[in-house]
Scaffold this active site. Structure first.
Site, PDB file in Angstrom:
ATOM      1  N   GLU A  56     -16.982  20.818   6.162  1.00  0.00           N
ATOM      2  CA  GLU A  56     -18.036  21.462   5.384  1.00  0.00           C
ATOM      3  C   GLU A  56     -17.510  22.679   4.622  1.00  0.00           C
ATOM      4  OE1 GLU A  56     -18.122  20.830   8.565  1.00  0.00           O
ATOM      5  OE2 GLU A  56     -19.668  19.287   8.827  1.00  0.00           O
ATOM      6  N   THR A  57     -16.660  23.470   5.307  1.00  0.00           N
ATOM      7  CA  THR A  57     -16.162  24.691   4.665  1.00  0.00           C
ATOM      8  C   THR A  57     -14.868  24.460   3.897  1.00  0.00           C
ATOM      9  OG1 THR A  57     -14.881  25.330   6.625  1.00  0.00           O
ATOM     10  CG2 THR A  57     -17.184  26.059   6.512  1.00  0.00           C
TER      11      THR A  57
ATOM     12  N   ASP B 156       0.843  -1.187   0.000  1.00  0.00           N
ATOM     13  CA  ASP B 156       0.000   0.000   0.000  1.00  0.00           C
ATOM     14  C   ASP B 156       0.881   1.240   0.000  1.00  0.00           C
ATOM     15  OD1 ASP B 156      -2.537  -1.009  -0.142  1.00  0.00           O
ATOM     16  OD2 ASP B 156      -2.715  -1.315   2.014  1.00  0.00           O
TER      17      ASP B 156
ATOM     18  N   SER C  36      -9.655  27.104   6.800  1.00  0.00           N
ATOM     19  CA  SER C  36      -9.246  27.499   8.149  1.00  0.00           C
ATOM     20  C   SER C  36      -8.632  28.881   8.033  1.00  0.00           C
ATOM     21  CB  SER C  36      -8.236  26.508   8.738  1.00  0.00           C
ATOM     22  OG  SER C  36      -7.008  26.555   8.025  1.00  0.00           O
TER      23      SER C  36
END
Length: 688
Positions: free
Chosen positions: A386-387, A315, A390
């Protein structure tokens, strides 16, 4: 730092007792005597033959049935034959003793646990029952301060656990329902919060129970390679038995007679007692080394397969790269300096607690020596999914950092029509496989932060070493082809699988196996289960789902995907040790044949004296010296059998030449030197 150390960070290994402690040696000596039971010896055909010969010689000594041989010589031969068996048993008992001591330390940390068994999964009403009464399917409530009563899967809740009892690491880990981190292990302790757990293992079948059984060797079965080698050794023993049996007719034809004691002692010196006596110890020690890496193998076959692996499926995240993308560069727009952009990015990231946000702060401080000490921050805007932004407010000044489209909306621009220079920077980062983050001050764009997957130090050199040994490294990632290609080129892997899905992983494994390659991989999710089951070596993470743990043939208690490289090394060391000592043993037998036979038959056929190149004093000293050497060489090789032959990443042909030179030629030379020295010693003191 070596390349291997750079790829595989140091981790705490489970402590093991000293290999030659006084208590361990004394206990192994007692076990060596108990293992003389013929019912136990029968499991090792070669050493069983030696025991039969030792019994026969003991009877001949007591009955005085061989008058042609001084009783003192017969007594010494008998003693050394028994020593040969005891030394072989001692090697196995010592390997088992190290594991048993480790198992006892594991048991010492266990105690009877009271479990809160639930009748209704939706209710906290419970009944206190002993953990030993739990069965698969039972539901239990585990709260802060409680010990998990058995292996299971979290079906509700989230909690922090201390897994030091299993992994040796005290740092808390999070376990929660519904994801790939839902498995809990019996014996671990909940530090905070609570979880409801469905028990998935009956008493005696847990991870801890399997580890104890593994290190004790109680459930260790012979691997296919061990069985095949045992059959080969039995075949050689039968051939040499027939060869020795024909010597008496030859002697009779020459109107003489060879003492039976000499013939049966000669048989013992010629059959492959060295590898026959150490074979079991090699296997047990190999499994013990694996446990020290906190890996449980469900069978020895999986360990052997690890040593023959041709293809490693790794991975990308956590194995080839660090677990999160990290800030790599600040790319300012025209009219903005890098230092100004770095300071704005640092301030805007103070409310971002994600690893990416912390890496922006670290890069700005390390590269540009900027800080937030003199900033008059009036408000901090934390990062939210959601936004995707920062930032901080410095009075009327607003600094923001986040996804490019989110920042463009914040400054009042259309995300579909970004400034030309910004669009060029963003496209260049995307083509390189990175992630762009934009930075703004009020309504002005300042520049872009380049986030990228950071390839672990020296990983490219490590893969180059693997390539020289014939092992292919294939990177598995869910990234798009462009990103995957960029990271694969930087890491130096041989191939990559982009946009990986469970079906594509399974298809890749089957394609590799169809081309005659053995495949190793690791995984933790339910979607990894089909590939883990298909792979020749499938290492499931202990903190993964129950489906993954059941599908793999190994479980890594540390849940560290880089452990795959260590498992391959342990497997190769196991095969190398067995092959090296087999080569040494067979070469020994060939040399002893030509060293002893001429001296033994000199009295019968004087012409053979010319072949007695070592000048052994007499037939008595020749056979006694060979028997003593045969016993002592087992003792000399016990440390190597327990420690293992060190694996070095060199081409297979070169490794073969080195081992043939060291263990093949060394196996031929050692008997000539050893038997001659013993002959000189016993003749000088007059015991033969």
């Amino acid at each position: 730092m070596t390349p291997a150390e750079a790829v595989i960070p140091p981790r705490r290994r489970r402590p093991v007792p000293a290999g030659l402690s006084r208590e361990l040696v004394l206990r192994a000596l007692g076990d060596a005597v108990r293992k003389l039971d013929p019912r136990l010896m029968a499991a090792n055909p070669v050493m069983f033959v030696v025991e039969v010969v030792a019994l026969l010689c003991t009877v001949l000594l007591l009955a005085g049935a061989d008058p042609g041989v001084p009783p003192s010589v017969v007594a010494q031969i008998v003693a050394w034959l028994w020593f040969t068996i005891l030394f072989a048993n001692f090697a196995e008992a010592l390997a088992e003793g190290r594991g048993r001591a480790q198992a006892e330390s594991l048991r010492a940390g266990r105690s009877e646990v009271r479990a809160k068994r639930l009748a209704d999964p939706a209710s906290d009403d419970h009944a206190l029952v002993p953990g030993s009464q739990l069965r698969v399917g039972d539901l239990v409530l585990v709260e802060a301060g409680d010990t998990v009563p058995g292996d299971g899967e979290v079906i509700a809740g989230v909690a922090a656990l201390n897994e030091a009892a299993i992994t040796g690491e005290s740092a808390p880990v999070i376990r929660e329902s519904g994801g790939d981190r839902s498995a809990v292990t019996g014996g671990t302790r909940v530090i905070s919060d609570w979880v409801r757990v469905r028990i998935t293992a009956n008493p005696g079948e847990s991870v801890m129970d399997r580890m104890i059984a593994l290190v004790e060797g109680a459930r260790r079965q012979k691997t296919p390679n061990e069985v095949a080698l045992t059959i080969l050794l039995v075949g050689l023993t039968l051939i040499l038995l027939l060869a020795v049996a024909t010597l008496q007719p030859f002697a009779a034809y020459s109107e003489t007679r060879l003492p039976v004691v000499y013939l049966v002692a000669l048989l013992v010196t010629l059959i492959p007692t060295t590898i026959g006596g150490l074979l079991s110890a090699i296997g047990i020690a190999g499994m013990d080394r694996l446990v020290r890496h906190n890996v449980i193998a469900k069978s020895g076959r999986a360990v052997e397969a690890a040593g023959d692996v041709d293809t490693l499926l790794l991975d990308k995240t956590g194995t080839i790269t660090f677990g999160n993308r990290m800030a790599d560069a600040f790319l300012p727009l025209p009219g903005v300096t890098e230092a100004d952009l770095a300071r704005a990015a640092l301030l805007a990231s103070l409310g971002d607690d994600t690893p990416e946000g912390k890496s922006v702060v670290a890069l700005a401080r390390d590269r540009y020596a900027v800080g937030a000490e003199d900033a008059a921050i009036t408000a901090t805007i934390p990062f939210r999914a959601e936004t995707r932004l920062s930032g901080v407010d410095l009075g009327e000044v607003r600094l923001r950092k986040g996804a490019v489209d989110a920042v463009l909306r914040h400054v009042g621009r259309d995300p579909q029509a970004p400034p030309a220079r910004l669009e060029q920077i963003v496209e260049r980062i995307a083509r390189s496989g990175g992630t762009p983050l934009a930075v703004s001050r009020d309504r002005s764009l300042l520049g872009v932060i380049h986030l990228k997957d950071i390839v672990k130090p020296a990983v490219k050199a490590r893969f180059a070493e693997l390539r020289r040994t014939g092992i292919r490294a294939v990177m598995i990632t869910g990234d798009n082809r462009l990103t995957a290609a960029a990271i694969a080129a930087e890491a130096g892997v041989d191939d990559y699988l982009a946009e990986a899905t469970p079906e594509r992983k399974l298809e890749l494994i089957r394609r590799e196996q169809a081309n005659g390659r053995l495949v190793a991989m690791c995984g933790d999710g339910a979607n990894d289960a089909p590939a883990l089951a298909q792979a020749d070596v499938g290492i499931a993470m202990n903190d993964g789902t129950q489906a993954a743990r059941e599908a793999g043939n190994m479980v890594d208690l540390d849940s560290d995907p880089t452990k795959l490289l260590e498992v391959v090394q342990v497997g190769k060391e196991l095969l190398l040790t067995r092959g090296a000592l087999t080569t040494f043993s067979v070469a020994n037998d060939v040399a002893k044949y030509f060293a002893v036979i001429p001296a033994l038959f000199t009295g019968v056929l004087p012409g053979l004296a010319a072949l007695n190149v070592m000048g052994l004093a007499s037939p008595e000293s020749a056979i006694l010296s060979a028997v003593i050497f045969n016993a002592l060489i087992i003792v000399a090789l016990i440390p190597l059998a327990l420690r293992g032959v060190r694996y070095r990443p060199v081409p297979a042909a070169r490794m073969l030449r080195q081992n043939l030179l060291l263990y093949g030629v060394g196996g031929v030379v050692a008997p000539f030197v050893g038997i001659k020295l013993i002959d000189l010693a016993i003749t000088s003191v007059g015991i033969a």
